[in-house]
Design a protein around this motif. Structure first.
Motif, PDB file in Angstrom:
ATOM      1  N   LYS A 205       0.782  -1.266   0.139  1.00  0.00           N
ATOM      2  CA  LYS A 205       0.097  -0.046   0.118  1.00  0.00           C
ATOM      3  C   LYS A 205       0.832   1.305   0.024  1.00  0.00           C
ATOM      4  CE  LYS A 205      -4.073  -2.173   0.637  1.00  0.00           C
ATOM      5  NZ  LYS A 205      -5.360  -2.038  -0.365  1.00  0.00           N
ATOM      6  N   GLY A 206       2.194   1.031   0.082  1.00  0.00           N
ATOM      7  CA  GLY A 206       3.006   2.280   0.128  1.00  0.00           C
ATOM      8  C   GLY A 206       3.551   2.500   1.365  1.00  0.00           C
ATOM      9  N   GLU A 207       2.924   1.917   2.412  1.00  0.00           N
ATOM     10  CA  GLU A 207       3.451   2.288   3.858  1.00  0.00           C
ATOM     11  C   GLU A 207       5.042   1.622   4.077  1.00  0.00           C
ATOM     12  OE1 GLU A 207       2.045  -2.266   4.208  1.00  0.00           O
ATOM     13  OE2 GLU A 207       1.658  -0.385   2.981  1.00  0.00           O
ATOM     14  N   GLN A 208       5.790   2.665   4.856  1.00  0.00           N
ATOM     15  CA  GLN A 208       7.185   2.120   4.963  1.00  0.00           C
ATOM     16  C   GLN A 208       7.481   2.097   6.415  1.00  0.00           C
ATOM     17  OE1 GLN A 208       8.650   5.712   3.205  1.00  0.00           O
ATOM     18  NE2 GLN A 208       9.066   4.882   1.105  1.00  0.00           N
ATOM     19  N   LEU A 209       8.583   1.088   6.561  1.00  0.00           N
ATOM     20  CA  LEU A 209       9.011   1.073   7.772  1.00  0.00           C
ATOM     21  C   LEU A 209      10.540   1.019   7.846  1.00  0.00           C
ATOM     22  CD1 LEU A 209       8.292   0.157  10.735  1.00  0.00           C
ATOM     23  CD2 LEU A 209       8.921  -2.193  10.175  1.00  0.00           C
ATOM     24  N   ASP A 210      11.094   1.705   8.820  1.00  0.00           N
ATOM     25  CA  ASP A 210      12.600   1.782   8.817  1.00  0.00           C
ATOM     26  C   ASP A 210      13.099   1.511  10.202  1.00  0.00           C
ATOM     27  OD1 ASP A 210      13.208   3.059   6.095  1.00  0.00           O
ATOM     28  OD2 ASP A 210      12.003   4.663   6.941  1.00  0.00           O
ATOM     29  N   ILE A 211      14.105   0.698  10.307  1.00  0.00           N
ATOM     30  CA  ILE A 211      14.425   0.064  11.461  1.00  0.00           C
ATOM     31  C   ILE A 211      16.103   0.046  11.648  1.00  0.00           C
ATOM     32  CG2 ILE A 211      14.618  -2.054  13.083  1.00  0.00           C
ATOM     33  CD1 ILE A 211      11.860  -2.923  11.860  1.00  0.00           C
ATOM     34  N   THR A 212      16.315   0.516  12.839  1.00  0.00           N
ATOM     35  CA  THR A 212      17.949   0.426  13.274  1.00  0.00           C
ATOM     36  C   THR A 212      17.848  -0.102  14.499  1.00  0.00           C
ATOM     37  OG1 THR A 212      18.317   2.529  11.969  1.00  0.00           O
ATOM     38  CG2 THR A 212      20.013   1.795  13.480  1.00  0.00           C
ATOM     39  N   GLY A 213      18.509  -1.514  14.761  1.00  0.00           N
ATOM     40  CA  GLY A 213      18.702  -2.141  15.833  1.00  0.00           C
ATOM     41  C   GLY A 213      18.643  -3.438  15.832  1.00  0.00           C
ATOM     42  N   LEU A 214      18.536  -4.191  17.050  1.00  0.00           N
ATOM     43  CA  LEU A 214      18.554  -5.645  17.333  1.00  0.00           C
ATOM     44  C   LEU A 214      17.108  -6.065  17.699  1.00  0.00           C
ATOM     45  CD1 LEU A 214      21.873  -5.750  18.872  1.00  0.00           C
ATOM     46  CD2 LEU A 214      21.392  -6.281  16.465  1.00  0.00           C
ATOM     47  N   ASN A 215      16.863  -7.268  17.328  1.00  0.00           N
ATOM     48  CA  ASN A 215      15.680  -8.094  18.183  1.00  0.00           C
ATOM     49  C   ASN A 215      14.322  -7.298  17.831  1.00  0.00           C
ATOM     50  OD1 ASN A 215      17.344 -10.163  18.967  1.00  0.00           O
ATOM     51  ND2 ASN A 215      17.674  -8.681  20.658  1.00  0.00           N
ATOM     52  N   PHE A 216      14.027  -7.311  16.325  1.00  0.00           N
ATOM     53  CA  PHE A 216      12.762  -6.591  15.899  1.00  0.00           C
ATOM     54  C   PHE A 216      11.758  -7.604  15.250  1.00  0.00           C
ATOM     55  CE2 PHE A 216      15.459  -6.092  12.344  1.00  0.00           C
ATOM     56  CZ  PHE A 216      14.690  -6.900  11.229  1.00  0.00           C
ATOM     57  N   SER A 217      10.574  -7.266  15.568  1.00  0.00           N
ATOM     58  CA  SER A 217       9.598  -8.077  14.776  1.00  0.00           C
ATOM     59  C   SER A 217       8.450  -7.359  14.417  1.00  0.00           C
ATOM     60  CB  SER A 217       8.929  -9.163  15.723  1.00  0.00           C
ATOM     61  OG  SER A 217       8.311  -8.878  16.701  1.00  0.00           O
ATOM     62  N   MET A 218       7.686  -7.559  13.155  1.00  0.00           N
ATOM     63  CA  MET A 218       6.248  -7.044  12.808  1.00  0.00           C
ATOM     64  C   MET A 218       5.572  -7.852  12.162  1.00  0.00           C
ATOM     65  SD  MET A 218       8.002  -5.201   9.351  1.00  0.00           S
ATOM     66  CE  MET A 218       8.474  -5.760   8.268  1.00  0.00           C
ATOM     67  N   THR A 219       4.272  -7.766  12.266  1.00  0.00           N
ATOM     68  CA  THR A 219       3.208  -8.406  11.466  1.00  0.00           C
ATOM     69  C   THR A 219       2.218  -7.565  10.815  1.00  0.00           C
ATOM     70  OG1 THR A 219       1.521  -8.391  13.330  1.00  0.00           O
ATOM     71  CG2 THR A 219       2.991 -10.043  13.619  1.00  0.00           C
ATOM     72  N   GLY A 220       1.541  -8.145   9.737  1.00  0.00           N
ATOM     73  CA  GLY A 220       0.873  -7.396   8.967  1.00  0.00           C
ATOM     74  C   GLY A 220       0.334  -8.237   7.545  1.00  0.00           C
ATOM     75  N   GLY A 221       0.269  -7.681   6.575  1.00  0.00           N
ATOM     76  CA  GLY A 221      -0.187  -8.108   5.391  1.00  0.00           C
ATOM     77  C   GLY A 221      -0.488  -7.244   4.545  1.00  0.00           C
ATOM     78  N   GLU A 222      -1.536  -7.481   3.490  1.00  0.00           N
ATOM     79  CA  GLU A 222      -1.674  -6.744   2.266  1.00  0.00           C
ATOM     80  C   GLU A 222      -2.327  -5.497   2.574  1.00  0.00           C
ATOM     81  OE1 GLU A 222      -5.171  -8.085  -0.503  1.00  0.00           O
ATOM     82  OE2 GLU A 222      -5.042  -9.735   0.865  1.00  0.00           O
ATOM     83  N   ASN A 223      -2.923  -5.349   3.756  1.00  0.00           N
ATOM     84  CA  ASN A 223      -3.763  -4.252   4.452  1.00  0.00           C
ATOM     85  C   ASN A 223      -2.776  -3.149   5.207  1.00  0.00           C
ATOM     86  OD1 ASN A 223      -6.066  -4.604   2.967  1.00  0.00           O
ATOM     87  ND2 ASN A 223      -6.601  -6.344   4.545  1.00  0.00           N
ATOM     88  N   GLY A 224      -1.668  -3.495   5.233  1.00  0.00           N
ATOM     89  CA  GLY A 224      -0.719  -2.723   6.074  1.00  0.00           C
ATOM     90  C   GLY A 224      -0.294  -3.097   7.381  1.00  0.00           C
ATOM     91  N   LEU A 225       0.711  -2.827   7.980  1.00  0.00           N
ATOM     92  CA  LEU A 225       1.339  -3.109   9.450  1.00  0.00           C
ATOM     93  C   LEU A 225       0.367  -3.360  10.402  1.00  0.00           C
ATOM     94  CD1 LEU A 225       4.241  -3.628  10.300  1.00  0.00           C
ATOM     95  CD2 LEU A 225       4.168  -1.307  11.358  1.00  0.00           C
ATOM     96  N   GLN A 226       0.455  -4.169  11.277  1.00  0.00           N
ATOM     97  CA  GLN A 226      -0.490  -4.434  12.459  1.00  0.00           C
ATOM     98  C   GLN A 226       0.355  -4.534  13.805  1.00  0.00           C
ATOM     99  OE1 GLN A 226      -2.251  -8.197  11.461  1.00  0.00           O
ATOM    100  NE2 GLN A 226      -3.559  -7.353   9.976  1.00  0.00           N
ATOM    101  N   THR A 227       1.331  -4.846  14.013  1.00  0.00           N
ATOM    102  CA  THR A 227       2.188  -4.618  15.049  1.00  0.00           C
ATOM    103  C   THR A 227       3.729  -4.613  14.791  1.00  0.00           C
ATOM    104  OG1 THR A 227       2.593  -7.090  15.459  1.00  0.00           O
ATOM    105  CG2 THR A 227       0.622  -6.549  16.288  1.00  0.00           C
ATOM    106  N   ALA A 228       4.520  -3.882  15.609  1.00  0.00           N
ATOM    107  CA  ALA A 228       5.713  -3.688  15.307  1.00  0.00           C
ATOM    108  C   ALA A 228       6.523  -3.986  16.966  1.00  0.00           C
ATOM    109  CB  ALA A 228       6.086  -2.603  14.865  1.00  0.00           C
ATOM    110  N   ASN A 229       7.422  -4.409  16.890  1.00  0.00           N
ATOM    111  CA  ASN A 229       8.381  -4.603  18.425  1.00  0.00           C
ATOM    112  C   ASN A 229       9.731  -4.347  17.876  1.00  0.00           C
ATOM    113  OD1 ASN A 229       9.653  -6.289  20.141  1.00  0.00           O
ATOM    114  ND2 ASN A 229       7.907  -6.099  21.231  1.00  0.00           N
ATOM    115  N   ILE A 230      10.450  -3.837  18.747  1.00  0.00           N
ATOM    116  CA  ILE A 230      11.904  -3.624  18.619  1.00  0.00           C
ATOM    117  C   ILE A 230      12.635  -3.632  20.163  1.00  0.00           C
ATOM    118  CG2 ILE A 230      11.833  -0.868  18.658  1.00  0.00           C
ATOM    119  CD1 ILE A 230      14.393  -1.504  16.592  1.00  0.00           C
ATOM    120  N   GLN A 231      13.504  -4.534  20.638  1.00  0.00           N
ATOM    121  CA  GLN A 231      14.033  -4.514  21.972  1.00  0.00           C
ATOM    122  C   GLN A 231      14.957  -3.745  22.273  1.00  0.00           C
ATOM    123  OE1 GLN A 231      14.548  -8.690  22.842  1.00  0.00           O
ATOM    124  NE2 GLN A 231      12.770  -9.386  21.802  1.00  0.00           N
ATOM    125  N   THR A 232      15.887  -3.453  21.105  1.00  0.00           N
ATOM    126  CA  THR A 232      17.052  -2.548  21.116  1.00  0.00           C
ATOM    127  C   THR A 232      16.994  -1.797  19.789  1.00  0.00           C
ATOM    128  OG1 THR A 232      17.968  -4.108  22.563  1.00  0.00           O
ATOM    129  CG2 THR A 232      19.418  -2.361  21.526  1.00  0.00           C
TER     130      THR A 232
END
Length: 310
Positions: A205-232
């Motif tokens: 859909k054109g959504e963007q995610l930029d991550i710098t760091g360790l131990n991250f996760s994300m969930t979503g699908g064709e309709n966009g991001l639903q969850t994001a987690n970054i420990q560091t």
């Protein structure tokens, strides 16, 4: 030569065409080639230096190389390693995966159908196209990848960078790190987790995610991001409609309406910053917060820990 077939070919000038007893085909121009075979007579390795070489294996896979010093291993089920000390190798597997390798080495494994399921090596450049239409570009990297007929399922860059384009159009750029992927039945990426120096993601859909760091996760699908987690580290997200979220060391849950507007967000983080398309902003520090709203602005705010500024 010997009782099991030719073991070397050399053309100081001109061209040699060779067909092995198991049907492998070799076309060699201006160069030399050494061959080994297994007990069935299948060619299991070839190495040499050539102006051009065209190879077709017993399984239907093909290799073309120009102005190269190279070696390959394999057998009746397809090639298992590619090495180009100089020059470029173009390989098409029996299932249609395409590999273009310049100055480097690559080891391959396959499943029982012949699909490439893993690749690892060190290369100047590598370009890969899977049977589902996904592509991977590797630059100056020591890397590995796993997957199969439905797309890649993991990426790892010990050095260098990887650029991955899924069959559904999601884009991933990974520098020095690892990433595991899952997909739904339609092929959309539904989760990613890992750690990296940098990760840049663009959704369908054109959504963007930029991550710098360790131990991250994300969930979503064709309709966009639903969850994001970054420990560091730090996570920056821009939604389909332009809403912006910045998260440091924490977790985030999102919902969106049918038009792509963020309608709710909850976060627990060292710091959380939100700017919506109308220009309103929300900042929270050492907080557990939630909010609801839409394209016309926030409607509810809740802070169970820390301080929230709106």
């Amino acid at each position: 030569s010997g009782p099991n077939g030719l073991t070397s070919l050399n053309a100081q000038t001109g061209t040699l065409d060779y067909v092995g007893q198991q049907g492998e085909k070799l076309n060699l121009t201006n160069g030399s080639l050494d061959l080994t075979r297994d007990e069935k007579g299948y060619i299991t390795s070839a190495n040499g230096s050539v102006d051009t070489l065209n190879y077709t294996g017993a399984s239907g896979d093909t290799l073309s190389t120009t102005h190269s010093q190279f070696s390959i291993t394999g057998g009746e089920n397809g090639l298992t390693s590619l090495n180009a000390q100089t020059g470029t190798l173009d390989y098409v597997s029996q299932q249609g995966e395409k590999l273009n390798l310049t100055n480097g080495s690559l080891d391959l494994t396959r499943d029982e159908k012949g699909y490439i399921t893993s690749a690892n090596g060190s290369v100047d450049t590598l370009n890969y196209t899977g049977v589902s239409g996904d592509t991977l570009k590797v630059a100056d990297a020591s890397f590995s990848a796993t997957g199969g007929e439905n797309g890649l399922t993991s990426l790892n860059a010990q050095t260098g960078s990887l650029e991955y384009l899924s069959q559904k159009g999601e884009k991933l750029n990974l520098t020095k790190g690892s990433l595991n992927l899952t997909r739904d039945a339609n092929g959309y990426i539904t989760s990613a987790n890992g750690g990296a120096d940098t990760l840049n993601y663009t959704g369908t859909k054109g959504e963007q995610l930029d991550i710098t760091g360790l131990n991250f996760s994300m969930t979503g699908g064709e309709n966009g991001l639903q969850t994001a987690n970054i420990q560091t580290g730090t996570l920056d997200y821009t939604g389909e409609k332009g809403d912006k979220l910045n998260l440091v060391n924490g977790s985030l849950d999102l919902t969106q309406d049918a038009n792509g507007n963020l309608t709710s967000a909850s976060a627990k983080a060292d710091s959380f910053n939100f700017t919506n398309v109308d220009g309103e902003t929300l900042n929270a520090t050492n907080a557990s917060v939630s909010m609801t709203g839409g394209e016309k602005g926030l409607e509810t705010l809740n802070v169970s820990l820390g301080t929230l500024n709106y």
